[in-house]
Design a protein around this motif. Structure first.
Motif, PDB file in Angstrom:
ATOM      1  N   MET A   1       0.843  -1.194   0.000  1.00 22.47           N
ATOM      2  CA  MET A   1       0.000   0.000   0.000  1.00 22.47           C
ATOM      3  C   MET A   1       0.877   1.243   0.000  1.00 22.47           C
ATOM      4  SD  MET A   1      -2.949   0.828   2.746  1.00 22.47           S
ATOM      5  CE  MET A   1      -3.461  -0.861   2.609  1.00 22.47           C
ATOM      6  N   ALA A   2       0.633   2.146  -0.942  1.00 23.76           N
ATOM      7  CA  ALA A   2       1.545   3.275  -1.155  1.00 23.76           C
ATOM      8  C   ALA A   2       1.574   4.211   0.022  1.00 23.76           C
ATOM      9  CB  ALA A   2       1.120   4.056  -2.404  1.00 23.76           C
ATOM     10  N   GLY A   3       2.747   4.459   0.541  1.00 23.95           N
ATOM     11  CA  GLY A   3       2.950   5.537   1.504  1.00 23.95           C
ATOM     12  C   GLY A   3       2.469   5.259   2.905  1.00 23.95           C
ATOM     13  N   GLY A   4       2.048   4.022   3.242  1.00 21.70           N
ATOM     14  CA  GLY A   4       1.567   3.761   4.581  1.00 21.70           C
ATOM     15  C   GLY A   4       0.207   4.359   4.799  1.00 21.70           C
ATOM     16  N   GLY A   5      -0.181   4.662   6.045  1.00 18.94           N
ATOM     17  CA  GLY A   5      -1.465   5.332   6.269  1.00 18.94           C
ATOM     18  C   GLY A   5      -2.171   4.839   7.500  1.00 18.94           C
ATOM     19  N   GLY A  94       0.969  18.784   5.093  1.00 19.45           N
ATOM     20  CA  GLY A  94       0.700  17.548   5.802  1.00 19.45           C
ATOM     21  C   GLY A  94       1.968  16.770   6.107  1.00 19.45           C
ATOM     22  N   SER A  95       1.790  15.646   6.793  1.00 22.53           N
ATOM     23  CA  SER A  95       2.929  14.788   7.139  1.00 22.53           C
ATOM     24  C   SER A  95       2.441  13.356   7.313  1.00 22.53           C
ATOM     25  CB  SER A  95       3.600  15.269   8.436  1.00 22.53           C
ATOM     26  OG  SER A  95       2.684  15.223   9.516  1.00 22.53           O
ATOM     27  N   GLY A  96       3.362  12.419   7.092  1.00 22.53           N
ATOM     28  CA  GLY A  96       3.031  11.009   7.237  1.00 22.53           C
ATOM     29  C   GLY A  96       2.036  10.555   6.184  1.00 22.53           C
ATOM     30  N   ASN A 140      -6.599  16.923  11.926  1.00 17.40           N
ATOM     31  CA  ASN A 140      -5.318  16.372  12.346  1.00 17.40           C
ATOM     32  C   ASN A 140      -5.130  14.933  11.880  1.00 17.40           C
ATOM     33  OD1 ASN A 140      -2.800  16.456  13.599  1.00 17.40           O
ATOM     34  ND2 ASN A 140      -3.606  15.603  15.520  1.00 17.40           N
ATOM     35  N   ILE A 141      -5.308  14.721  10.570  1.00 19.43           N
ATOM     36  CA  ILE A 141      -5.161  13.376  10.024  1.00 19.43           C
ATOM     37  C   ILE A 141      -3.792  13.255   9.352  1.00 19.43           C
ATOM     38  CG2 ILE A 141      -7.638  13.145   9.651  1.00 19.43           C
ATOM     39  CD1 ILE A 141      -6.986  13.520   6.609  1.00 19.43           C
ATOM     40  N   PRO A 142      -3.238  12.035   9.297  1.00 20.42           N
ATOM     41  CA  PRO A 142      -1.980  11.852   8.563  1.00 20.42           C
ATOM     42  C   PRO A 142      -2.229  11.902   7.069  1.00 20.42           C
ATOM     43  CG  PRO A 142      -2.765   9.746   9.372  1.00 20.42           C
ATOM     44  CD  PRO A 142      -3.693  10.787   9.933  1.00 20.42           C
ATOM     45  N   GLY A 143      -1.252  12.345   6.342  1.00 21.18           N
ATOM     46  CA  GLY A 143      -1.371  12.406   4.892  1.00 21.18           C
ATOM     47  C   GLY A 143      -0.754  13.680   4.352  1.00 21.18           C
ATOM     48  N   ARG A 144      -0.287  13.611   3.126  1.00 29.44           N
ATOM     49  CA  ARG A 144       0.349  14.762   2.479  1.00 29.44           C
ATOM     50  C   ARG A 144      -0.344  15.042   1.159  1.00 29.44           C
ATOM     51  NH1 ARG A 144       5.185  11.965   1.176  1.00 29.44           N
ATOM     52  NH2 ARG A 144       3.926  10.157   1.751  1.00 29.44           N
TER      53      ARG A 144
END
Length: 426
Positions: A1-5, A94-96, A140-144
């Protein structure tokens, strides 16, 4: 899965999560709409500035600066002249988590301005980016997310250069954009199309080199490069009778000589060869090149080819298309899930679709019945308030699609599977 999450558990295929889920599409719709509506005037100003100052590929200085200034005013750190291209820009938030890219086009056509509506593409992508950034911050969710300025789509292969420069590396989960067309090309009641199928475009110039001579005094000493161009043009025109209905060949004589009383020593032609797949495009290109080479032989000229990057056929990602259509429907915009028959247009976003999961939708704007993209009347239509409002509705749909990719592991995984699955037509 691309990039985690973010972990979200297992869900039934094709089903939306419950409303209290962090990845529920219902959750951010109001926030996204409010974020875009609050910036509607500023986005209209961007749209108008780009539309009223049309710039050709790699010369989009006003568009580059206008969008960059707006993003910096919104608090984003902007990389101007990104990836070695003077009129590209980039900003990220964003981050993560996973990474979603919104692609913005803004180049115009020579002589007819924004007759392809790239001012609306830029506006919708910028709107989607700033709105989703606000939601990421609020919740405040992870993601870029990234907004990427992609110059010179109209034949200049800006996205190809950006691909070569690495702008789409680092596990991109989705690259997203939408393109305008005339509303009358859609079935009644529908405003948007999710999955657009565009064909490949193979491009080349051919130069013919002859020998000059006095056209009145000693024409037998010359070798006419214009004759070679005319012979090639005529042969290709006859070839069109025996190509498939979904293929196109079109070209111009860019240089046909100087004065009538000198045998033309140099001519140059520019051709696009379009076909639904690269394989068929290569086969058709070989037939076209035979016409060039026969013309050179018949006139005693020499020839050489100047190649420019091929625009690959646009691959539809079913998952991303379905998610966009669902989101637009939730907002009351009737959307066709995908096109089964290809449009005989081409885009360098097709090249992106071979590298990362890609969504390229379309939306209809009010236009006269005799107006379609690449016609002067469509340039007028693309500058109206009505067209701007429809572009913003698609910005909301793109932001929601980006949200789904960032927050729903299943959506992201299915989009990646669709991307990796080979199309039997390719």
């Amino acid at each position: 899965m691309a990039g985690g999450g973010r972990e979200s558990g297992h869900r039934m295929a094709g089903a939306y999560p419950a409303e209290d889920s962090p990845s529920s599409p219902e959750l951010p719709i109001t926030h996204i709409s409010s974020a875009i509506d609050a910036r509607a005037k500023s986005l209209r100003d961007i749209n108008r500035e780009i539309h009223d100052n049309p710039e050709l590929g790699y010369r989009e200085v006003t568009a580059h600066d206008t969008i960059s200034d707006f993003l910096e005013g919104q608090g984003f750190k902007v990389t101007r002249h990104a990836h070695g291209l003077d009129t590209s820009f980039e900003a990220e938030y964003g981050s993560g988590g996973r990474l979603v890219i919104f692609c913005a086009e803004y180049d115009a056509l020579p002589g007819i301005g924004h007759a392809c509506g790239h001012n609306l593409i830029a506006t919708s992508s910028v709107g989607a980016f700033v709105a989703l950034a606000e939601i990421i911050k609020q919740l405040n969710i992870p993601g870029r997310i990234r907004i990427l300025g992609t110059p010179a789509e109209e034949g200049g292969a800006g996205k190809v250069k950006l691909l070569e420069a690495g702008a789409f590396q680092h596990d991109v989960a989705a690259a997203i954009m939408v393109h305008p067309t005339a509303a009358h090309s859609f079935p009644a009641g529908f405003t948007a199309l999710a999955g657009v199928k565009f064909i490949a475009s193979l491009k080349l110039r051919v130069e013919f080199h002859g020998k000059p001579a006095h056209a009145g005094g000693e024409p037998w000493k010359g070798c006419n490069a214009l004759d070679a161009a005319v012979a090639a043009y005529t042969s290709i025109s006859m070839l069109r009778q025996q190509i498939h209905p979904d293929e196109r060949i079109h070209g111009v004589i860019e240089d046909g000589g100087t004065v009538p009383n000198v045998i033309t020593k140099y001519s140059r032609m520019n051709y696009y060869i379009r076909s639904p797949t690269l394989k068929r495009g290569e086969e058709l290109l070989a037939r076209v090149k035979s016409c060039f080479e026969a013309a050179a032989a018949a006139t005693g000229c020499t020839y050489n080819y100047i190649y420019t990057p091929t625009y690959m056929n646009l691959r539809i990602n079913n998952t991303l298309s379905q998610e966009f259509a669902k989101g637009m429907t939730l907002m009351g915009v009737k959307t066709i899930p995908r096109s089964e028959e290809p449009f005989t247009f081409s885009t360098d976003m097709g090249n992106v679709s071979y590298v990362v999961p890609t969504f390229h939708g379309a939306f209809g704007i009010p236009a006269p019945k005799d107006a379609m993209p690449h016609q002067p009347k469509f340039a007028e239509a693309s500058g109206t308030d009505e067209a701007h409002d429809i572009a913003l509705s698609c910005a909301k749909g793109m932001a929601l699609l980006g949200w789904r990719v960032l927050t729903d592991d299943e959506v992201a995984a299915k989009a990646m599977r669709d991307f990796k699955e080979k199309d039997p037509e390719d």
